[in-house]
Design a protein around this motif. Sequence first.
Motif, PDB file in Angstrom:
ATOM      1  N   HIS A   8       0.975   0.469   1.796  1.00 46.23           N
ATOM      2  CA  HIS A   8       0.791  -0.632   0.853  1.00 46.23           C
ATOM      3  C   HIS A   8       1.285  -1.897   1.553  1.00 46.23           C
ATOM      4  O   HIS A   8       2.280  -1.856   2.281  1.00 46.23           O
ATOM      5  CB  HIS A   8       1.616  -0.418  -0.421  1.00 46.23           C
ATOM      6  CG  HIS A   8       1.134   0.704  -1.273  1.00 46.23           C
ATOM      7  ND1 HIS A   8       0.269   0.525  -2.325  1.00 46.23           N
ATOM      8  CD2 HIS A   8       1.398   2.028  -1.223  1.00 46.23           C
ATOM      9  CE1 HIS A   8       0.017   1.685  -2.897  1.00 46.23           C
ATOM     10  NE2 HIS A   8       0.694   2.615  -2.241  1.00 46.23           N
ATOM     11  N   ASP A  37       5.371   5.535  -7.610  1.00 47.62           N
ATOM     12  CA  ASP A  37       5.197   4.077  -7.577  1.00 47.62           C
ATOM     13  C   ASP A  37       6.479   3.377  -8.019  1.00 47.62           C
ATOM     14  O   ASP A  37       6.839   2.327  -7.483  1.00 47.62           O
ATOM     15  CB  ASP A  37       4.042   3.657  -8.486  1.00 47.62           C
ATOM     16  CG  ASP A  37       2.675   3.915  -7.870  1.00 47.62           C
ATOM     17  OD1 ASP A  37       2.585   4.155  -6.640  1.00 47.62           O
ATOM     18  OD2 ASP A  37       1.679   3.866  -8.622  1.00 47.62           O
ATOM     19  N   THR A 142       4.767  -1.465 -12.260  1.00 47.35           N
ATOM     20  CA  THR A 142       4.016  -0.510 -11.429  1.00 47.35           C
ATOM     21  C   THR A 142       2.560  -0.410 -11.853  1.00 47.35           C
ATOM     22  O   THR A 142       1.701  -0.048 -11.040  1.00 47.35           O
ATOM     23  CB  THR A 142       4.641   0.902 -11.430  1.00 47.35           C
ATOM     24  OG1 THR A 142       4.711   1.388 -12.763  1.00 47.35           O
ATOM     25  CG2 THR A 142       5.992   0.915 -10.780  1.00 47.35           C
ATOM     26  N   ALA A 144       0.601  -2.683 -12.107  1.00 50.06           N
ATOM     27  CA  ALA A 144      -0.151  -3.693 -11.365  1.00 50.06           C
ATOM     28  C   ALA A 144      -0.229  -3.409  -9.864  1.00 50.06           C
ATOM     29  O   ALA A 144      -0.882  -4.156  -9.130  1.00 50.06           O
ATOM     30  CB  ALA A 144       0.470  -5.068 -11.601  1.00 50.06           C
ATOM     31  N   ILE A 145       0.399  -2.356  -9.375  1.00 52.74           N
ATOM     32  CA  ILE A 145       0.427  -2.077  -7.936  1.00 52.74           C
ATOM     33  C   ILE A 145      -0.958  -1.667  -7.435  1.00 52.74           C
ATOM     34  O   ILE A 145      -1.657  -0.870  -8.052  1.00 52.74           O
ATOM     35  CB  ILE A 145       1.455  -0.975  -7.601  1.00 52.74           C
ATOM     36  CG1 ILE A 145       2.873  -1.498  -7.793  1.00 52.74           C
ATOM     37  CG2 ILE A 145       1.278  -0.477  -6.166  1.00 52.74           C
ATOM     38  CD1 ILE A 145       3.945  -0.481  -7.517  1.00 52.74           C
ATOM     39  N   GLU A 146      -1.304  -2.246  -6.286  1.00 57.42           N
ATOM     40  CA  GLU A 146      -2.533  -1.901  -5.580  1.00 57.42           C
ATOM     41  C   GLU A 146      -2.169  -1.613  -4.129  1.00 57.42           C
ATOM     42  O   GLU A 146      -0.995  -1.670  -3.766  1.00 57.42           O
ATOM     43  CB  GLU A 146      -3.520  -3.074  -5.675  1.00 57.42           C
ATOM     44  CG  GLU A 146      -3.901  -3.418  -7.108  1.00 57.42           C
ATOM     45  CD  GLU A 146      -4.756  -4.677  -7.210  1.00 57.42           C
ATOM     46  OE1 GLU A 146      -5.130  -5.242  -6.157  1.00 57.42           O
ATOM     47  OE2 GLU A 146      -5.034  -5.083  -8.350  1.00 57.42           O
ATOM     48  N   ARG A 147      -3.151  -1.331  -3.291  1.00 60.28           N
ATOM     49  CA  ARG A 147      -2.876  -1.107  -1.866  1.00 60.28           C
ATOM     50  C   ARG A 147      -2.459  -2.418  -1.191  1.00 60.28           C
ATOM     51  O   ARG A 147      -1.580  -2.435  -0.348  1.00 60.28           O
ATOM     52  CB  ARG A 147      -4.108  -0.536  -1.166  1.00 60.28           C
ATOM     53  CG  ARG A 147      -4.498   0.865  -1.586  1.00 60.28           C
ATOM     54  CD  ARG A 147      -3.648   1.957  -0.978  1.00 60.28           C
ATOM     55  NE  ARG A 147      -3.639   2.034   0.448  1.00 60.28           N
ATOM     56  CZ  ARG A 147      -4.485   2.733   1.192  1.00 60.28           C
ATOM     57  NH1 ARG A 147      -5.433   3.432   0.628  1.00 60.28           N
ATOM     58  NH2 ARG A 147      -4.375   2.735   2.490  1.00 60.28           N
ATOM     59  N   ARG A 148      -3.120  -3.533  -1.561  1.00 58.07           N
ATOM     60  CA  ARG A 148      -2.770  -4.860  -1.045  1.00 58.07           C
ATOM     61  C   ARG A 148      -2.259  -5.686  -2.225  1.00 58.07           C
ATOM     62  O   ARG A 148      -2.966  -5.850  -3.209  1.00 58.07           O
ATOM     63  CB  ARG A 148      -3.981  -5.528  -0.415  1.00 58.07           C
ATOM     64  CG  ARG A 148      -4.480  -4.809   0.798  1.00 58.07           C
ATOM     65  CD  ARG A 148      -5.765  -5.451   1.308  1.00 58.07           C
ATOM     66  NE  ARG A 148      -6.405  -4.605   2.272  1.00 58.07           N
ATOM     67  CZ  ARG A 148      -6.273  -4.720   3.585  1.00 58.07           C
ATOM     68  NH1 ARG A 148      -5.504  -5.672   4.072  1.00 58.07           N
ATOM     69  NH2 ARG A 148      -6.886  -3.901   4.404  1.00 58.07           N
ATOM     70  N   ASN A 149      -1.031  -6.177  -2.083  1.00 55.51           N
ATOM     71  CA  ASN A 149      -0.363  -6.830  -3.212  1.00 55.51           C
ATOM     72  C   ASN A 149       0.093  -8.231  -2.857  1.00 55.51           C
ATOM     73  O   ASN A 149       0.588  -8.463  -1.753  1.00 55.51           O
ATOM     74  CB  ASN A 149       0.851  -6.000  -3.634  1.00 55.51           C
ATOM     75  CG  ASN A 149       0.470  -4.592  -4.025  1.00 55.51           C
ATOM     76  OD1 ASN A 149       0.061  -4.352  -5.148  1.00 55.51           O
ATOM     77  ND2 ASN A 149       0.576  -3.647  -3.087  1.00 55.51           N
ATOM     78  N   ASN A 165       0.285  -9.308  -8.481  1.00 56.05           N
ATOM     79  CA  ASN A 165      -1.170  -9.253  -8.632  1.00 56.05           C
ATOM     80  C   ASN A 165      -1.635  -9.822  -9.969  1.00 56.05           C
ATOM     81  O   ASN A 165      -2.512  -9.276 -10.622  1.00 56.05           O
ATOM     82  CB  ASN A 165      -1.682  -7.820  -8.449  1.00 56.05           C
ATOM     83  CG  ASN A 165      -1.348  -7.274  -7.082  1.00 56.05           C
ATOM     84  OD1 ASN A 165      -1.408  -7.990  -6.086  1.00 56.05           O
ATOM     85  ND2 ASN A 165      -0.981  -5.999  -7.023  1.00 56.05           N
TER      86      ASN A 165
END
Length: 182
Positions: A8, A37, A142, A144-149, A165
């Motif tokens: 991430h 997460d 958590t 809102a977590i993505e791979r690119r933040n 995000n």
Amino acid sequence: MAIGAMIHTFTVQLADVDRGVYDELNLRVARHPSETDAYMLTRVLAYCLEYEEGIAFGEGISSTDEPAVIVRDLTGAITAWIEVGAPDAERLHYASKLAERTAVYTHRDPARLLAAWAGKTIHRAEDIVLRSFDPGFIDDATAAIERRNTMSVSVTEGHLYLELNGANVSTAIHEVPARASD
């Protein structure tokens, strides 16, 4: 990095008014398959809230030789040992003997941790700081977590404002010693 770890990235705008720390951080965080997460986000927040020269993520969740976040001086000596989650008393005892400063950031119930450490031998327990957040804060963030933040972390008067995000959440940063001094 563990086999199967997911990377991430976090581009962080850090404004810690309480400590006078302002910086832009570009973090690559390897998330171990067994890591939640909530744990990963708490680890990233611990890094941001402890940010100083010499800070780095530890070897990972499977390493017993290093904490989640570690600070070393220019000689390589450990100046801060920062645990995440629910470390046991033996690990804190070891950490506080090794480092000048020890802290724990938890996404769990801090009362349970304090109860688990009660009566156990922990070197300089009264100097170890346990930090936690309001109930539901980590769960809300958590989502809102993505791979690119992209993330903005602002701290003022003991209150954390997090934009992750596009999602905005805030919490008080609760701080208690691992054990009251006698």
